[in-house]
Design an enzyme around this catalytic site. Structure first.
Site, mmCIF file in Angstrom:
data_model
loop_
_atom_site.group_PDB
_atom_site.id
_atom_site.type_symbol
_atom_site.label_atom_id
_atom_site.label_comp_id
_atom_site.label_asym_id
_atom_site.label_seq_id
_atom_site.Cartn_x
_atom_site.Cartn_y
_atom_site.Cartn_z
ATOM 1 N N LYS A 173 -4.876 0.779 -16.811
ATOM 2 C CA LYS A 173 -6.068 0.925 -15.954
ATOM 3 C C LYS A 173 -7.073 1.860 -16.617
ATOM 4 O O LYS A 173 -8.272 1.593 -16.624
ATOM 5 C CB LYS A 173 -5.674 1.461 -14.575
ATOM 6 C CG LYS A 173 -4.835 0.507 -13.753
ATOM 7 C CD LYS A 173 -5.644 -0.703 -13.326
ATOM 8 C CE LYS A 173 -4.830 -1.717 -12.554
ATOM 9 N NZ LYS A 173 -5.489 -3.001 -12.396
ATOM 10 N N TYR A 175 1.529 1.428 -16.730
ATOM 11 C CA TYR A 175 0.635 0.711 -15.804
ATOM 12 C C TYR A 175 -0.675 1.482 -15.643
ATOM 13 O O TYR A 175 -1.776 0.921 -15.781
ATOM 14 C CB TYR A 175 1.333 0.528 -14.443
ATOM 15 C CG TYR A 175 0.387 0.182 -13.325
ATOM 16 C CD1 TYR A 175 -0.241 -1.060 -13.276
ATOM 17 C CD2 TYR A 175 0.092 1.105 -12.314
ATOM 18 C CE1 TYR A 175 -1.131 -1.376 -12.253
ATOM 19 C CE2 TYR A 175 -0.789 0.805 -11.287
ATOM 20 C CZ TYR A 175 -1.399 -0.433 -11.270
ATOM 21 O OH TYR A 175 -2.285 -0.745 -10.263
ATOM 22 N N SER A 184 -7.102 2.170 -10.114
ATOM 23 C CA SER A 184 -6.122 2.739 -9.198
ATOM 24 C C SER A 184 -6.196 4.261 -9.242
ATOM 25 O O SER A 184 -6.509 4.852 -10.294
ATOM 26 C CB SER A 184 -4.725 2.294 -9.645
ATOM 27 O OG SER A 184 -3.736 3.042 -8.990
HETATM 28 P P1 NAD Z 1 -0.905 -8.830 -6.610
HETATM 29 O O1 NAD Z 1 0.200 -8.879 -7.587
HETATM 30 O O2 NAD Z 1 -0.638 -9.246 -5.218
HETATM 31 O O3 NAD Z 1 -2.148 -9.679 -7.149
HETATM 32 C C1 NAD Z 1 -2.442 -9.816 -8.516
HETATM 33 C C2 NAD Z 1 -2.703 -11.283 -8.792
HETATM 34 O O4 NAD Z 1 -3.012 -11.428 -10.182
HETATM 35 C C3 NAD Z 1 -1.512 -12.183 -8.498
HETATM 36 O O5 NAD Z 1 -1.923 -13.268 -7.698
HETATM 37 C C4 NAD Z 1 -1.047 -12.658 -9.886
HETATM 38 O O6 NAD Z 1 -0.511 -13.957 -9.850
HETATM 39 C C5 NAD Z 1 -2.343 -12.581 -10.679
HETATM 40 N N1 NAD Z 1 -2.159 -12.367 -12.113
HETATM 41 C C6 NAD Z 1 -1.393 -11.431 -12.734
HETATM 42 N N2 NAD Z 1 -1.498 -11.565 -14.061
HETATM 43 C C7 NAD Z 1 -2.364 -12.593 -14.297
HETATM 44 C C8 NAD Z 1 -2.873 -13.205 -15.462
HETATM 45 N N3 NAD Z 1 -2.486 -12.819 -16.685
HETATM 46 N N4 NAD Z 1 -3.735 -14.233 -15.327
HETATM 47 C C9 NAD Z 1 -4.120 -14.669 -14.104
HETATM 48 N N5 NAD Z 1 -3.653 -14.134 -12.969
HETATM 49 C C10 NAD Z 1 -2.792 -13.104 -13.062
HETATM 50 O O7 NAD Z 1 -1.493 -7.334 -6.638
HETATM 51 P P2 NAD Z 1 -2.524 -6.620 -5.658
HETATM 52 O O8 NAD Z 1 -1.776 -5.615 -4.885
HETATM 53 O O9 NAD Z 1 -3.338 -7.621 -4.957
HETATM 54 O O10 NAD Z 1 -3.394 -5.836 -6.719
HETATM 55 C C11 NAD Z 1 -4.613 -6.367 -7.223
HETATM 56 C C12 NAD Z 1 -5.165 -5.428 -8.268
HETATM 57 O O11 NAD Z 1 -5.347 -4.133 -7.678
HETATM 58 C C13 NAD Z 1 -4.237 -5.215 -9.467
HETATM 59 O O12 NAD Z 1 -5.020 -5.130 -10.633
HETATM 60 C C14 NAD Z 1 -3.577 -3.893 -9.169
HETATM 61 O O13 NAD Z 1 -3.194 -3.233 -10.335
HETATM 62 C C15 NAD Z 1 -4.682 -3.151 -8.453
HETATM 63 N N6 NAD Z 1 -4.180 -2.108 -7.561
HETATM 64 C C16 NAD Z 1 -3.258 -2.419 -6.617
HETATM 65 C C17 NAD Z 1 -2.753 -1.425 -5.781
HETATM 66 C C18 NAD Z 1 -1.709 -1.743 -4.745
HETATM 67 O O14 NAD Z 1 -1.044 -0.820 -4.281
HETATM 68 N N7 NAD Z 1 -1.534 -2.972 -4.321
HETATM 69 C C19 NAD Z 1 -3.196 -0.101 -5.918
HETATM 70 C C20 NAD Z 1 -4.161 0.180 -6.884
HETATM 71 C C21 NAD Z 1 -4.649 -0.843 -7.704
HETATM 72 C C1 UD1 Z 2 2.968 4.065 -5.922
HETATM 73 C C2 UD1 Z 2 2.754 3.983 -7.409
HETATM 74 C C3 UD1 Z 2 1.268 4.026 -7.725
HETATM 75 C C4 UD1 Z 2 0.507 2.935 -6.950
HETATM 76 C C5 UD1 Z 2 0.798 3.144 -5.455
HETATM 77 C C6 UD1 Z 2 0.115 2.114 -4.580
HETATM 78 C C7 UD1 Z 2 4.741 5.066 -8.362
HETATM 79 C C8 UD1 Z 2 5.261 6.259 -9.111
HETATM 80 N N1 UD1 Z 2 3.442 5.099 -8.051
HETATM 81 O O1 UD1 Z 2 2.537 5.309 -5.516
HETATM 82 O O2 UD1 Z 2 1.051 3.835 -9.098
HETATM 83 O O3 UD1 Z 2 -0.886 3.041 -7.207
HETATM 84 O O4 UD1 Z 2 2.216 3.053 -5.255
HETATM 85 O O5 UD1 Z 2 0.668 0.859 -4.766
HETATM 86 O O6 UD1 Z 2 5.453 4.120 -8.098
HETATM 87 N N2 UD1 Z 2 8.636 6.520 -0.131
HETATM 88 C C9 UD1 Z 2 9.835 6.724 0.505
HETATM 89 N N3 UD1 Z 2 10.721 5.694 0.544
HETATM 90 C C10 UD1 Z 2 10.459 4.468 -0.014
HETATM 91 C C11 UD1 Z 2 9.223 4.271 -0.651
HETATM 92 C C12 UD1 Z 2 8.345 5.326 -0.707
HETATM 93 O O7 UD1 Z 2 10.114 7.806 1.014
HETATM 94 O O8 UD1 Z 2 11.315 3.567 0.045
HETATM 95 C C13 UD1 Z 2 7.656 7.623 -0.158
HETATM 96 C C14 UD1 Z 2 7.278 8.083 -1.553
HETATM 97 O O9 UD1 Z 2 8.158 9.073 -1.993
HETATM 98 C C15 UD1 Z 2 5.840 8.587 -1.324
HETATM 99 C C16 UD1 Z 2 5.322 7.674 -0.218
HETATM 100 O O10 UD1 Z 2 6.467 7.130 0.428
HETATM 101 O O11 UD1 Z 2 5.862 9.908 -0.845
HETATM 102 C C17 UD1 Z 2 4.455 6.529 -0.737
HETATM 103 O O12 UD1 Z 2 5.156 5.847 -1.755
HETATM 104 P P1 UD1 Z 2 4.598 4.491 -2.412
HETATM 105 O O13 UD1 Z 2 4.249 3.520 -1.341
HETATM 106 O O14 UD1 Z 2 5.554 4.052 -3.447
HETATM 107 O O15 UD1 Z 2 3.183 4.920 -3.064
HETATM 108 P P2 UD1 Z 2 2.847 6.031 -4.182
HETATM 109 O O16 UD1 Z 2 3.987 6.942 -4.385
HETATM 110 O O17 UD1 Z 2 1.562 6.651 -3.794
#
Ligand code: NAD
Ligand code: UD1
Length: 342
Positions: free
Chosen positions: A156, A152, A128
Site C-alpha cells: 500500500k 501487505y 489502508s
Molecule cells: P476483497 O478481497 O473483498 O475485494 C478485493 C477484490 O479484488 C476481490 O473481488 C478480488 O477478487 C479482486 N482482486 C484481487 N486481486 C485481483 C487482481 N489481480 N485482478 C483483478 N481483481 C483482483 O477486499 P475488500 O475488503 O473489499 O478490500 C478492497 C480494497 O481495500 C483492497 O485493496 C484492500 O487492501 C483495501 N482495504 C481493505 C480493508 C478491509 O479491512 N477490508 C482495510 C483497508 C484497506
Molecule cells: C487488521 C489488520 C490491518 C487491516 C485491518 C482491517 C493485522 C495485524 N492488521 O487490523 O492491516 O487494515 O485488520 O481489515 O491483521 N480481535 C480479537 N479477536 C479476534 C479478532 C480480533 O480480540 O478474533 C481484536 C484484535 O486484537 C484487535 C481488534 O479485535 O484489538 C480488531 O482486530 P482486527 O479486526 O483484526 O483489525 P486490526 O487489528 O485493526
C-alpha cells in the site's frame, strides 16, 4: 450527479467494491467492474443489480494483464478508476510476500500504465491505515510517519509513493488516496456483505460466525492493554459510509488536477468488549468468548483524525456501532455461508 460518467471499478466484486458500486449506480454513474474473482463471487454482480435496479458491466480479468485492461477500457471508455483490486490478508502477506508484491504492486503498475495509455488520469486508490504502523501519536492524521509492519502494508505504501511520483511528473492527474480504518457492516438489504474465506482474522466477521453457530467461541486477544477496559481499541466504520467516501472523492477530483490523501474513519475508537456488547444487542443473545494472550503485532489503540475528509471531501461517517452490528448480523443471518449456497 446528473452527467452519466462511467467508472472502472477494479475489485468491484469484493466487499468494499460491491458497496461502492451500489452507491455509484444510485447517484447515476455507470459502472464497469473489472475483477478476477480471486476473492469474490459472480453472484455479487446479480445482487448489486437487484439492490439498485440498474445494469452494469462486468469484465472478468486480472489487473496484471495490461492488454486485457486496455481492451476493457477501449470497449467501455471510462472517465475515472476506483482501484480496489488487491489481496488483503496480513498474515498471508508475511508468509508469501512475493504473491503480494506481484498481485498488489505489479497489478497497480500495470493498471496505471493502461490508464496512461488510454488517457485516463483520474484515480481513487484504496489504501489502508495499516501504512501508519505503530502509533507515534493518536489520532492518526495524514502527516503521521508511515512505517507499515508487514508486506501487505508495504504494498500500500509503495503504491501511494508511485501515485505521488506520477503526480509530480505530470500534474494533470487527479488522484485521491483513501486510507481506510476498520470497515465492517453490510448493505441494509442484507444482499451484499463481507464473505471471508476460511477462518476470519478480523473481529466482526469472527463474532458474526460465532453468533450464527459456525464457530464456538470468540477469542479476545488481550485484556491488559492500557485502554478503557483492557481490550484493543479500533476505529470501525460502516462499509456504506466508506462507499459514500468514494463518491465524495470523485466529486472532489472532478474540477481540477490534484492529489489528496485522506483518512476514512469515524474518528471514534471502540474496544473489543464494546463491539461484542453491541453485537450481542443486535443478536439479542450472549456470544461465548474467552480471554487469551495478546495477538503478536497488535497495537492497543488506533483511530483516525478525519479533518481532511470532513473539510475537503465534505464527508463524515454517519452510522454508529449499533447499526454496523445490526447490518452485519442481518447479512450473516440471511447468508450463513456467504455467497456460497452450500
Ligand atoms: P476483497 O478481497 O473483498 O475485494 C478485493 C477484490 O479484488 C476481490 O473481488 C478480488 O477478487 C479482486 N482482486 C484481487 N486481486 C485481483 C487482481 N489481480 N485482478 C483483478 N481483481 C483482483 O477486499 P475488500 O475488503 O473489499 O478490500 C478492497 C480494497 O481495500 C483492497 O485493496 C484492500 O487492501 C483495501 N482495504 C481493505 C480493508 C478491509 O479491512 N477490508 C482495510 C483497508 C484497506
Ligand atoms: C487488521 C489488520 C490491518 C487491516 C485491518 C482491517 C493485522 C495485524 N492488521 O487490523 O492491516 O487494515 O485488520 O481489515 O491483521 N480481535 C480479537 N479477536 C479476534 C479478532 C480480533 O480480540 O478474533 C481484536 C484484535 O486484537 C484487535 C481488534 O479485535 O484489538 C480488531 O482486530 P482486527 O479486526 O483484526 O483489525 P486490526 O487489528 O485493526
Amino acid at each position: 450527479m446528473t452527467d452519466s460518467k462511467q467508472i472502472l471499478v477494479t475489485g468491484g466484486a469484493g466487499y468494499i467494491g460491491s458497496h461502492t458500486c451500489v452507491a455509484l449506480l444510485e447517484v447515476g454513474y455507470q459502472v464497469v467492474i473489472y475483477d478476477n474473482l480471486s476473492n469474490s463471487h459472480e453472484e455479487v454482480i446479480h445482487r448489486i443489480k437487484k439492490i439498485t435496479g440498474k445494469n452494469l458491466t462486468f469484465v472478468k480479468g486480472d489487473i496484471r494483464d495490461k492488454d486485457a485492461l486496455k481492451e476493457c477500457l477501449a470497449n467501455y471508455p471510462c472517465d475515472a478508476v476506483i482501484h480496489f483490486a488487491g489481496l488483503k490478508a496480513v498474515g498471508e502477506s508475511v508468509e508469501q510476500p512475493l504473491k503480494y508484491f506481484d498481485n498488489n504492486l505489479v497489478g497497480s503498475l500495470r493498471l496505471l500504465e493502461a490508464m496512461q495509455e488510454s488517457n485516463i488520469k483520474t484515480i481513487v486508490f484504496s489504501s489502508s491505515a495499516t501504512v501508519y504502523g505503530n502509533p507515534v501519536y493518536l489520532p492518526f492524521d495524514e502527516k503521521h510517519p508511515l512505517a507499515p509492519t508487514n508486506p501487505y502494508g508495504q504494498t500500500k505504501l509503495y503504491i501511494e509513493e508511485i501515485l505521488k511520483d506520477i503526480f509530480k511528473s505530470a500534474s494533470d492527474w487527479q488522484i485521491c488516496i483513501l486510507r481506510y480504518f476498520n470497515p465492517v457492516g453490510a448493505h441494509e438489504s442484507g444482499l451484499i456483505g463481507e464473505d471471508p474465506q476460511g477462518v476470519p482474522n478480523n473481529l466482526m466477521p469472527f463474532i458474526a460466525q460465532v453468533a450464527v453457530g459456525k464457530r464456538d467461541t470468540l477469542n479476545i486477544w488481550g485484556r491488559d492493554y492500557d485502554t478503557i477496559d483492557g481490550t484493543g481499541v479500533r476505529d470501525y466504520i460502516h462499509v456504506t459510509d466508506l462507499a459514500e467516501g468514494h463518491i465524495r472523492a470523485l466529486e472532489y477530483l472532478k474540477d481540477s488536477s490534484k492529489l489528496l490523501v485522506a483518512n476514512l474513519g469515524t474518528g471514534k475508537g471502540s474496544s473489543v468488549l464494546q463491539v461484542l456488547n453491541a453485537f450481542e444487542q443486535a443478536v439479542k443473545t450472549t456470544i461465548p468468548h474467552a480471554f487469551k494472550n495478546r495477538r503478536p503485532g497488535d497495537v492497543a489503540e488506533a483511530y483516525a483524525n478525519t479533518f481532511i475528509a470532513n473539510s475537503l471531501l465534505k464527508w463524515k461517517a454517519k452510522k454508529d456501532l449499533n447499526s454496523m452490528c445490526r447490518d452485519h448480523w442481518h447479512w450473516q443471518q440471511k447468508n450463513p455461508n456467504g455467497y456460497n449456497p452450500k
